[in-house]
Scaffold this motif. Sequence first.
Motif, mmCIF file in Angstrom:
data_model
loop_
_atom_site.group_PDB
_atom_site.id
_atom_site.type_symbol
_atom_site.label_atom_id
_atom_site.label_comp_id
_atom_site.label_asym_id
_atom_site.label_seq_id
_atom_site.Cartn_x
_atom_site.Cartn_y
_atom_site.Cartn_z
ATOM 1 N N MET A 43 -10.135 -25.660 2.199
ATOM 2 C CA MET A 43 -11.077 -25.976 1.120
ATOM 3 C C MET A 43 -12.465 -26.329 1.689
ATOM 4 O O MET A 43 -13.482 -25.855 1.184
ATOM 5 C CB MET A 43 -10.539 -27.139 0.288
ATOM 6 N N ASP A 47 -14.008 -22.649 1.656
ATOM 7 C CA ASP A 47 -14.343 -22.729 0.237
ATOM 8 C C ASP A 47 -13.235 -22.202 -0.676
ATOM 9 O O ASP A 47 -13.503 -21.662 -1.748
ATOM 10 C CB ASP A 47 -15.661 -21.989 -0.040
ATOM 11 N N TYR A 48 -11.977 -22.352 -0.248
ATOM 12 C CA TYR A 48 -10.861 -21.985 -1.109
ATOM 13 C C TYR A 48 -10.620 -23.094 -2.126
ATOM 14 O O TYR A 48 -10.898 -24.264 -1.853
ATOM 15 C CB TYR A 48 -9.570 -21.792 -0.292
ATOM 16 N N SER A 49 -10.095 -22.728 -3.283
ATOM 17 C CA SER A 49 -9.685 -23.737 -4.257
ATOM 18 C C SER A 49 -8.433 -24.425 -3.719
ATOM 19 O O SER A 49 -7.785 -23.917 -2.797
ATOM 20 C CB SER A 49 -9.376 -23.089 -5.609
ATOM 21 N N GLU A 50 -8.070 -25.529 -4.313
ATOM 22 C CA GLU A 50 -6.869 -26.244 -3.872
ATOM 23 C C GLU A 50 -5.627 -25.366 -4.032
ATOM 24 O O GLU A 50 -4.759 -25.332 -3.153
ATOM 25 C CB GLU A 50 -6.701 -27.557 -4.630
ATOM 26 N N ALA A 53 -5.654 -22.676 -1.308
ATOM 27 C CA ALA A 53 -5.373 -23.286 -0.009
ATOM 28 C C ALA A 53 -3.892 -23.646 0.123
ATOM 29 O O ALA A 53 -3.288 -23.464 1.178
ATOM 30 C CB ALA A 53 -6.251 -24.518 0.190
#
Length: 93
Positions: A43, A47-50, A53
């Motif tokens: 994250m 910049d991945y969403s929860e 991730a």
Amino acid sequence: MSTETQEETLTLEEILAGLKEVHRLILWNDDFNTFDHVIHCMMKYLDYSEAQAEKIAWKVHNEGKCAILEGSFTEMEIYRKILQQEGLTVSVE
């Protein structure tokens, strides 16, 4: 306070491999990083969403590895170094 700098050298094979257009950053399973730490790093740095991730963390856990990013060799090397400093086991293919 002193700052240590580590110098990395690349082989000719690695330099030539860098000329390929697309490289993948691979996250490998290990026995010391927690799910929470992996999710946090995905994250924070990628910049991945929860949810994304967490899906990556489970895939790495179940399959042993997961491609987490694609791009130029230089870009993948930058992210590899960042994630390695966080203790993750990553490589560039």
